[in-house]
Every structure is written in C-alpha cells, then in structure tokens.
Scaffold this motif. Sequence first.
Motif, short mmCIF file in Angstrom:
data_model
loop_
_atom_site.label_atom_id
_atom_site.label_comp_id
_atom_site.label_asym_id
_atom_site.label_seq_id
_atom_site.Cartn_x
_atom_site.Cartn_y
_atom_site.Cartn_z
N ALA A 146 4.48 -0.96 -11.90
CA ALA A 146 5.18 -1.69 -10.85
C ALA A 146 4.50 -1.50 -9.50
CB ALA A 146 6.64 -1.24 -10.78
N VAL A 147 4.10 -0.27 -9.21
CA VAL A 147 3.41 0.01 -7.94
C VAL A 147 2.06 -0.72 -7.91
CG1 VAL A 147 2.30 1.83 -6.58
CG2 VAL A 147 4.57 2.21 -7.54
N LYS A 148 1.32 -0.68 -9.02
CA LYS A 148 0.03 -1.36 -9.08
C LYS A 148 0.21 -2.86 -8.87
CE LYS A 148 -4.01 -1.89 -12.05
NZ LYS A 148 -4.63 -1.53 -13.33
N GLY A 149 1.26 -3.42 -9.51
CA GLY A 149 1.54 -4.85 -9.34
C GLY A 149 1.92 -5.18 -7.89
N ALA A 150 2.67 -4.33 -7.26
CA ALA A 150 3.09 -4.58 -5.88
C ALA A 150 1.93 -4.49 -4.91
CB ALA A 150 4.19 -3.59 -5.49
N LYS A 151 0.95 -3.66 -5.21
CA LYS A 151 -0.20 -3.48 -4.32
C LYS A 151 -1.11 -4.72 -4.32
CE LYS A 151 -0.48 1.52 -4.26
NZ LYS A 151 -1.28 2.70 -4.59
N ARG A 152 -0.93 -5.62 -5.26
CA ARG A 152 -1.75 -6.84 -5.30
C ARG A 152 -1.38 -7.80 -4.19
NH1 ARG A 152 -1.11 -8.70 -11.33
NH2 ARG A 152 -0.35 -6.66 -11.91
#
Length: 99
Positions: free
Chosen positions: A92-98
């Motif tokens: 989720a964090v990785k996806g949000a950082k996009r």
Amino acid sequence: MSRVVMMVAMALVSSASMLHSPAAWAVSGPSNLSSSRYPAPRCEPPRKSSGNSPSDQSRYQREVKEHFRCVEKYVDAGQNDIKRIQESIDAAVKGAKRY
C-alpha cells in the motif's frame, strides 16, 4: 523432556498467554482485523495427572507434548499473519508513493 525442549515450550506458552493479557491489547485506534481480538489458540490443555502411576505420567507427558505442538503451530500461523499484514502495508505504501 529435555531441558531445552522444556525451555522452548515455556517460551511458547508465555508468548501465547501474553496475547490474552490486557497489556497486549493496549493499542487503540482503528483496525483492519475483523474482530477486536486476534483469535485465541484452540489447543486443549493437558489434564492434570490423577495419580503417580507410569501410565498416568505417560498420558500427561503425551498431552503436554501435544499441547506444545498445538501452541507452536498457533505461534507459527500468527507469525505468518504478521508477515502477510506487513506485506500488505508495504504494498500500500509503495502504491501510494507512485502519486
């Protein structure tokens, strides 16, 4: 039982019992779990030995070993749940950082 097996068993039981202590649930705030508590283990505790006969002692030791195996499986499954939760959080964090 060997001393090492006894120490591991005591550590497992201690870890499992901490899940039911009030201090273990001191976290407040929202949760993604379906209930407010993580499910308790479904392990049958050994019955106290009713006598000192070899068969009574043997039964009790067998039940203790079964109980420890059950608790160990419960702890392993809980550790796997923690890993799955962390993987979901990381994704989720990785996806949000996009963005």
